[in-house]
Design a protein around this motif. Structure first.
Motif, PDB file in Angstrom:
ATOM      1  N   HIS A 304       0.892  -1.072   0.002  1.00  0.00           N
ATOM      2  CA  HIS A 304      -0.031   0.264  -0.133  1.00  0.00           C
ATOM      3  C   HIS A 304       0.833   1.252   0.070  1.00  0.00           C
ATOM      4  CE1 HIS A 304      -2.643  -2.971   2.196  1.00  0.00           C
ATOM      5  NE2 HIS A 304      -3.148  -2.769   1.069  1.00  0.00           N
ATOM      6  N   GLU A 305       1.797   1.207   0.850  1.00  0.00           N
ATOM      7  CA  GLU A 305       2.673   2.271   1.107  1.00  0.00           C
ATOM      8  C   GLU A 305       3.418   2.563  -0.415  1.00  0.00           C
ATOM      9  OE1 GLU A 305       3.695   2.392   5.875  1.00  0.00           O
ATOM     10  OE2 GLU A 305       5.292   1.650   4.331  1.00  0.00           O
ATOM     11  N   THR A 306       3.923   1.312  -1.134  1.00  0.00           N
ATOM     12  CA  THR A 306       4.739   1.449  -2.145  1.00  0.00           C
ATOM     13  C   THR A 306       3.922   2.268  -3.319  1.00  0.00           C
ATOM     14  OG1 THR A 306       5.967  -0.325  -1.496  1.00  0.00           O
ATOM     15  CG2 THR A 306       5.914   0.297  -3.837  1.00  0.00           C
ATOM     16  N   ALA A 307       2.589   1.883  -3.495  1.00  0.00           N
ATOM     17  CA  ALA A 307       1.647   2.209  -4.430  1.00  0.00           C
ATOM     18  C   ALA A 307       1.315   3.883  -4.381  1.00  0.00           C
ATOM     19  CB  ALA A 307       0.304   1.331  -4.170  1.00  0.00           C
ATOM     20  N   ILE A 308       1.090   4.303  -2.872  1.00  0.00           N
ATOM     21  CA  ILE A 308       1.029   5.648  -2.769  1.00  0.00           C
ATOM     22  C   ILE A 308       2.295   6.210  -3.233  1.00  0.00           C
ATOM     23  CG2 ILE A 308       0.413   7.276  -0.752  1.00  0.00           C
ATOM     24  CD1 ILE A 308      -1.200   5.093   0.490  1.00  0.00           C
ATOM     25  N   ALA A 309       3.532   6.011  -2.745  1.00  0.00           N
ATOM     26  CA  ALA A 309       4.622   6.722  -2.778  1.00  0.00           C
ATOM     27  C   ALA A 309       4.890   6.943  -4.436  1.00  0.00           C
ATOM     28  CB  ALA A 309       5.753   5.899  -2.153  1.00  0.00           C
ATOM     29  N   SER A 310       4.712   5.766  -5.058  1.00  0.00           N
ATOM     30  CA  SER A 310       5.032   5.876  -6.674  1.00  0.00           C
ATOM     31  C   SER A 310       4.164   6.939  -7.239  1.00  0.00           C
ATOM     32  CB  SER A 310       4.658   4.252  -7.265  1.00  0.00           C
ATOM     33  OG  SER A 310       3.219   3.941  -7.102  1.00  0.00           O
ATOM     34  N   HIS A 311       3.167   7.222  -6.646  1.00  0.00           N
ATOM     35  CA  HIS A 311       2.194   8.462  -7.420  1.00  0.00           C
ATOM     36  C   HIS A 311       3.230   9.587  -7.276  1.00  0.00           C
ATOM     37  CE1 HIS A 311      -1.510   9.605  -9.242  1.00  0.00           C
ATOM     38  NE2 HIS A 311      -1.706  10.856  -8.171  1.00  0.00           N
ATOM     39  N   TYR A 312       4.105   9.863  -6.549  1.00  0.00           N
ATOM     40  CA  TYR A 312       4.674  11.057  -6.159  1.00  0.00           C
ATOM     41  C   TYR A 312       6.248  11.101  -6.613  1.00  0.00           C
ATOM     42  CZ  TYR A 312       0.527  12.145  -3.740  1.00  0.00           C
ATOM     43  OH  TYR A 312      -0.838  12.229  -3.388  1.00  0.00           O
TER      44      TYR A 312
END
Length: 430
Positions: A304-312
């Motif tokens: 989940h954290e990786t998916a969110i971070a990859s957006h930025y």
């Protein structure tokens, strides 16, 4: 004149002596190339047959890996070298000749390297990681000192825990129960009421049975605590701190980053302000990305954290988590009391959370209520409650995990390489 490899750039065309170890060597007919290290850096020594006596040249071809030397020669410029210079060797003295060094210039398995961690630290890439770690620590002290923070050293042995005792190491303190610290936060809060702005840097311990690439049993935390400071101001200080650290590594560790083949393009973009997303918005985003199993009220895992971070492109704050999944001391969100004024800072490129922080509860009655709700022993937290009895003020703080931060900045996949002697679930040696 005795110098270090790091100092050699100041002695171009001068004869010097360096104490060093031989990491590798190769011969090309009438020339031997010695790869040297001394702890400050790595450098090549060139032994030319026509410029030394026969014994010296033959000895250069025979010397073994990790033998220690005093090596004498002239420093010359060399544009092919990462350093920009090398040594034209004239003579050397063997201090100790090593035999059968176990880490040879070939691929070794991770477990073998971890069993020989005391020797693996000598390798060029591991040396680079530790140098970057050192730069982050140096930049940390610079940052906090510039902002007039006072360093306070909290105890490692504690009678209570800021986040409960389920993942703590229990020990006996004479005839009392004690725990290895999982955070210095509660003590830093006390110190903040005396000194205003404080920070600590020390080891912390989590008895969490996890084997992921992000977890260590013993790790080092950099924690800051600030009186008269609300949550938004704390976030600004956190992003300024991380930006300062990244900038310092980029300025002072170019050789180390190159040794690690680190792509620095994303690091070069790191500067405040950082993007912010609420927990509510993060849940909605994850569902849109296909994570249909995540429900409001659940904590985020690594995917989940990786998916969110990859957006930025930058580290991103996830703010205002549900009260029930956060520790007892966090201040309620005035616009939604089911959440608290907190934030996790998620690093880019899949490295996960590197900072956790919040505004702390400053109301005595509410803190007592929370302690009871979490079924904690109120007597153990009496000193903590005193901070709300005698001159309570709004205050906030955060903790940065050093090893995860090193892993992100250095581009190292597993945190086990970011601690000199990592403690893992099944590893207590060496």
């Amino acid at each position: 004149m005795n110098i270090t490899i790091q100092e050699a750039k100041n002695y171009i065309n001068q004869e010097v002596t360096i104490g060093a170890w031989l990491t590798n060597k190769r011969s090309s007919g009438k020339i031997s190339f010695l790869q040297l290290r001394d702890g400050t850096g790595f450098m090549q020594g060139v032994v030319v047959k026509s410029e030394v006596d026969e014994e010296t040249f033959n000895r250069a071809k025979e010397i073994t890996q990790e033998s220690s030397l005093y090596i004498t020669g002239t420093i010359t410029e060399d544009n092919r070298s990462d350093l920009g210079y090398e040594m034209q060797v004239k003579s050397f003295e063997v201090i100790h000749e090593a035999h059968d060094y176990p880490i040879t210039p070939k691929n070794h398995g991770t477990e073998f390297l971890m069993d020989h961690r005391h020797l693996w630290l000598r390798s060029k890439k591991q040396h680079a990681v530790m140098k970057i770690r050192n730069e982050i620590i140096k930049a940390t002290y610079e940052f906090f000192n510039q902002l007039s923070f006072t360093k306070i050293d909290p105890p490692i042995l504690t009678a209570s825990a800021p986040e409960g005792t389920s993942e703590l190491f229990h020990t006996k303190y004479f005839d009392q129960d004690a725990f290895l610290s999982q955070s210095g936060q509660l003590y830093l809060e006390a110190a903040a009421m005396a000194y205003g702005r404080v920070f600590s840097f020390g080891p912390t311990f989590r008895a969490e049975k996890s084997k992921t690439r992000r977890h260590l049993i013993e790790f080092w935390m950099i924690e800051g605590e600030m009186a008269f400071c609300e949550h938004d101001v704390s976030l600004e200080i956190q992003e300024q701190y991380v930006s300062h650290v990244v900038k310092s590594v980029l300025e002072n560790c170019q050789l180390e980053l190159k040794a690690l083949d680190r792509d620095t393009t994303k690091l070069e973009k790191v500067s405040s302000p950082f993007p912010r997303i609420t927990y509510d918005d993060a849940i909605e985003f994850l569902k849109e990305e296909g994570f249909n199993d995540i429900e409001w009220g659940e904590d985020f895992g690594a995917p989940h954290e990786t998916a969110i971070a990859s957006h930025y492109d930058l580290p991103v704050f996830i703010t205002n988590y549900p009260t029930k999944i956060k520790p007892f001391y966090m201040q309620p969100n005035p616009t939604n009391e089911d959440t608290v004024l907190c934030a996790d800072l998620i690093a880019p490129e899949g490295y996960g959370e590197i900072i956790g922080g919040s505004e702390r509860i400053n109301d005595l009655d509410l803190l007592e209520q929370r302690i009871d709700e979490y079924q904690l022993d109120r007597e153990s937290y009496n000193y903590y409650l005193d901070l709300r009895r005698y001159g309570s003020v709004p205050h906030s703080g955060f903790g940065l995990g050093l090893e995860r931060t090193v892993a992100w900045i250095a581009g190292v996949e597993h945190v086990r390489e970011t601690a000199p002697f990592p403690r893992l679930l099944n590893r207590l040696y060496p």
